[in-house]
Design a protein around this motif. Structure first.
Motif, PDB file in Angstrom:
ATOM      1  N   LEU A 104     -44.409-149.379-148.856  1.00 33.72           N
ATOM      2  CA  LEU A 104     -43.770-148.490-147.898  1.00 33.72           C
ATOM      3  C   LEU A 104     -44.195-147.038-148.047  1.00 33.72           C
ATOM      4  O   LEU A 104     -44.327-146.315-147.072  1.00 33.72           O
ATOM      5  N   GLU A 105     -44.430-146.594-149.285  1.00 33.28           N
ATOM      6  CA  GLU A 105     -44.595-145.165-149.519  1.00 33.28           C
ATOM      7  C   GLU A 105     -45.961-144.732-150.045  1.00 33.28           C
ATOM      8  O   GLU A 105     -46.446-143.663-149.698  1.00 33.28           O
ATOM      9  N   CYS A 106     -46.550-145.557-150.883  1.00 34.90           N
ATOM     10  CA  CYS A 106     -47.717-145.106-151.641  1.00 34.90           C
ATOM     11  C   CYS A 106     -48.842-144.635-150.743  1.00 34.90           C
ATOM     12  O   CYS A 106     -49.419-143.578-150.956  1.00 34.90           O
ATOM     13  N   PHE A 107     -49.143-145.407-149.707  1.00 36.85           N
ATOM     14  CA  PHE A 107     -50.268-145.052-148.848  1.00 36.85           C
ATOM     15  C   PHE A 107     -50.031-143.715-148.159  1.00 36.85           C
ATOM     16  O   PHE A 107     -50.897-142.844-148.146  1.00 36.85           O
ATOM     17  N   ASP A 108     -48.841-143.549-147.568  1.00 34.56           N
ATOM     18  CA  ASP A 108     -48.556-142.310-146.854  1.00 34.56           C
ATOM     19  C   ASP A 108     -48.623-141.103-147.774  1.00 34.56           C
ATOM     20  O   ASP A 108     -49.193-140.070-147.437  1.00 34.56           O
ATOM     21  N   VAL A 109     -48.037-141.226-148.955  1.00 29.25           N
ATOM     22  CA  VAL A 109     -48.024-140.115-149.897  1.00 29.25           C
ATOM     23  C   VAL A 109     -49.446-139.710-150.282  1.00 29.25           C
ATOM     24  O   VAL A 109     -49.816-138.540-150.216  1.00 29.25           O
ATOM     25  N   LEU A 110     -50.239-140.696-150.663  1.00 30.46           N
ATOM     26  CA  LEU A 110     -51.584-140.391-151.131  1.00 30.46           C
ATOM     27  C   LEU A 110     -52.512-139.976-149.997  1.00 30.46           C
ATOM     28  O   LEU A 110     -53.269-139.016-150.107  1.00 30.46           O
ATOM     29  N   TYR A 111     -52.459-140.708-148.890  1.00 36.15           N
ATOM     30  CA  TYR A 111     -53.381-140.420-147.796  1.00 36.15           C
ATOM     31  C   TYR A 111     -53.137-139.024-147.233  1.00 36.15           C
ATOM     32  O   TYR A 111     -54.076-138.258-147.018  1.00 36.15           O
ATOM     33  N   ASN A 112     -51.867-138.687-147.026  1.00 45.71           N
ATOM     34  CA  ASN A 112     -51.554-137.377-146.468  1.00 45.71           C
ATOM     35  C   ASN A 112     -51.920-136.254-147.432  1.00 45.71           C
ATOM     36  O   ASN A 112     -52.215-135.142-147.017  1.00 45.71           O
ATOM     37  N   ALA A 204     -28.639-142.681-135.011  1.00 43.90           N
ATOM     38  CA  ALA A 204     -29.390-143.496-135.981  1.00 43.90           C
ATOM     39  C   ALA A 204     -29.944-142.637-137.108  1.00 43.90           C
ATOM     40  O   ALA A 204     -29.931-143.027-138.279  1.00 43.90           O
ATOM     41  N   ASP A 205     -30.443-141.447-136.758  1.00 46.98           N
ATOM     42  CA  ASP A 205     -31.001-140.571-137.786  1.00 46.98           C
ATOM     43  C   ASP A 205     -29.907-140.065-138.716  1.00 46.98           C
ATOM     44  O   ASP A 205     -30.125-139.919-139.928  1.00 46.98           O
ATOM     45  N   SER A 227     -32.330-151.890-153.443  1.00 43.36           N
ATOM     46  CA  SER A 227     -33.601-152.146-152.772  1.00 43.36           C
ATOM     47  C   SER A 227     -33.470-152.063-151.263  1.00 43.36           C
ATOM     48  O   SER A 227     -34.291-151.435-150.583  1.00 43.36           O
ATOM     49  N   ALA A 228     -32.406-152.667-150.721  1.00 46.03           N
ATOM     50  CA  ALA A 228     -32.202-152.660-149.270  1.00 46.03           C
ATOM     51  C   ALA A 228     -31.957-151.246-148.755  1.00 46.03           C
ATOM     52  O   ALA A 228     -32.534-150.834-147.742  1.00 46.03           O
ATOM     53  N   PHE A 229     -31.122-150.477-149.452  1.00 45.56           N
ATOM     54  CA  PHE A 229     -30.822-149.124-149.008  1.00 45.56           C
ATOM     55  C   PHE A 229     -32.036-148.212-149.142  1.00 45.56           C
ATOM     56  O   PHE A 229     -32.271-147.344-148.309  1.00 45.56           O
ATOM     57  N   HIS A 230     -32.834-148.411-150.205  1.00 41.27           N
ATOM     58  CA  HIS A 230     -34.045-147.609-150.385  1.00 41.27           C
ATOM     59  C   HIS A 230     -35.019-147.876-149.249  1.00 41.27           C
ATOM     60  O   HIS A 230     -35.597-146.949-148.677  1.00 41.27           O
ATOM     61  N   SER A 231     -35.208-149.151-148.900  1.00 39.15           N
ATOM     62  CA  SER A 231     -36.117-149.506-147.812  1.00 39.15           C
ATOM     63  C   SER A 231     -35.655-148.900-146.495  1.00 39.15           C
ATOM     64  O   SER A 231     -36.457-148.360-145.729  1.00 39.15           O
ATOM     65  N   MET A 232     -34.353-148.973-146.235  1.00 40.29           N
ATOM     66  CA  MET A 232     -33.832-148.422-144.985  1.00 40.29           C
ATOM     67  C   MET A 232     -34.020-146.913-144.919  1.00 40.29           C
ATOM     68  O   MET A 232     -34.400-146.370-143.878  1.00 40.29           O
ATOM     69  N   SER A 233     -33.759-146.231-146.023  1.00 42.42           N
ATOM     70  CA  SER A 233     -33.852-144.771-146.005  1.00 42.42           C
ATOM     71  C   SER A 233     -35.286-144.296-145.823  1.00 42.42           C
ATOM     72  O   SER A 233     -35.526-143.258-145.211  1.00 42.42           O
ATOM     73  N   ILE A 234     -36.261-145.071-146.319  1.00 43.35           N
ATOM     74  CA  ILE A 234     -37.670-144.673-146.222  1.00 43.35           C
ATOM     75  C   ILE A 234     -38.327-145.230-144.971  1.00 43.35           C
ATOM     76  O   ILE A 234     -38.907-144.494-144.171  1.00 43.35           O
ATOM     77  N   ASN A 239     -39.952-145.001-138.682  1.00 44.82           N
ATOM     78  CA  ASN A 239     -39.712-145.603-137.373  1.00 44.82           C
ATOM     79  C   ASN A 239     -38.977-144.639-136.445  1.00 44.82           C
ATOM     80  O   ASN A 239     -39.304-144.527-135.260  1.00 44.82           O
ATOM     81  N   LEU A 240     -37.989-143.949-136.982  1.00 44.13           N
ATOM     82  CA  LEU A 240     -37.235-142.995-136.169  1.00 44.13           C
ATOM     83  C   LEU A 240     -38.105-141.820-135.746  1.00 44.13           C
ATOM     84  O   LEU A 240     -37.971-141.306-134.630  1.00 44.13           O
ATOM     85  N   HIS A 241     -39.005-141.408-136.623  1.00 42.81           N
ATOM     86  CA  HIS A 241     -39.911-140.304-136.262  1.00 42.81           C
ATOM     87  C   HIS A 241     -40.798-140.704-135.095  1.00 42.81           C
ATOM     88  O   HIS A 241     -41.019-139.909-134.172  1.00 42.81           O
ATOM     89  N   SER A 242     -41.292-141.946-135.101  1.00 44.31           N
ATOM     90  CA  SER A 242     -42.117-142.431-133.994  1.00 44.31           C
ATOM     91  C   SER A 242     -41.315-142.450-132.700  1.00 44.31           C
ATOM     92  O   SER A 242     -41.810-142.053-131.636  1.00 44.31           O
TER      93      SER A 242
END
Length: 273
Positions: A104-112, A204-205, A227-234, A239-242
């Protein structure tokens, strides 16, 4: 010639980024060790995958002991495809939360952090509007078939030989939409419809931000919901930004008529950056 290693902190773990021909590459073995994946199994998987194998390099680096080492690396842009292709059902349940976190996070963090803006680097790739259409087609395919989004994207990368859907050549857009199964055509929405969607985004936000605040407390008490709450928050944040970008684009013509106009309830949120 040896290549410089830069260690990047990511969730209290170190990821090795190598500068090879002035481009960032990721050392795969340390990530496997961080997550708890079987390194040999992943090495063989990369070898069997046509795209990953063709882009992987054994890069010579200078280790801490001063000796040269050869490290298997992937271009940073292909990290997402490798991670997305790892099936959660086939890994040890104990490492699933860590793997999901990376996915969920690694690619965005590193790529950006390391790569220039895609629009500057690839002027012939699909536009922002076409990217939204690809995402919509993926969502609709997932709804029709029951496939997980990550599985669809992984197949997409393999089919069109790209590390991210944003890197799809503009000339391949129509083919990609057809391959995904198309996008449903809908009648245009009224301003009232867009107001309702803007209000839904605001709610939703707000809910997502509250979930993000609660997640550390759940982690502190070792709750099974962490785990579920972490996934939802990230994940929901992206998705909301899109969704926000679409609503902002489609309501750009709207201006509040006066101070008590109901649009004043949502426009500041939609147009805030």
């Amino acid at each position: 010639m040896s290549n410089q290693i830069q260690l990047v902190q990511f969730h209290n773990q170190q990821i090795s980024i190598l500068n090879y021909n002035n481009k960032p590459y990721v050392a795969i073995k340390p990530i496997c060790e961080n997550i708890g994946l079987d390194w040999e199994a992943q090495r063989q998987r990369i070898k069997r995958n046509e795209i990953l194998n063709s882009t992987a390099f054994m890069i010579k680096v200078v280790a801490k002991d001063g000796k040269n080492r050869e490290v298997l690396c992937l271009p940073l842009g292909y990290l997402n495809g490798w991670l997305a292709g790892i099936e959660l059902s086939r890994v040890n349940p104990e490492i699933k939360p860590i793997l999901k976190q990376y996915q969920l996070e690694c690619f965005d963090v590193l790529y950006n952090h390391f790569m220039p803006k895609v629009a500057q680097q690839h002027p012939n790739t699909i536009s922002v509007e076409q990217q939204q259409a690809i995402k919509q087609a993926v969502n609709e395919r997932s709804y029709r078939t029951g496939e997980h989004h990550q599985a669809i994207y992984s197949k997409f990368y393999l089919q069109f030989k790209v590390p991210r859907y944003q890197d799809l050549p503009a000339s391949k857009f129509d083919e990609a939409i057809k391959w995904l199964g198309g996008v449903s055509m809908r009648n245009g929405l009224s301003d009232e419809d867009w107001y309702d969607l803007a209000w839904l985004y605001k709610v939703a936000d707000r809910m997502r931000s509250q979930i993000e605040l609660i997640e550390p407390a759940l982690r502190a008490i070792d709750s099974s919901f962490v785990s579920a709450f972490h996934s939802m928050s990230i994940e929901y944040k992206r998705n909301l930004h899109s969704a926000k970008l679409i609503i902002e684009r489609e309501t750009a013509h709207i201006k509040a008529k006066n101070i008590i106009d109901k649009w004043n309830r949502v426009l500041p949120v939609i147009r805030h950056h």
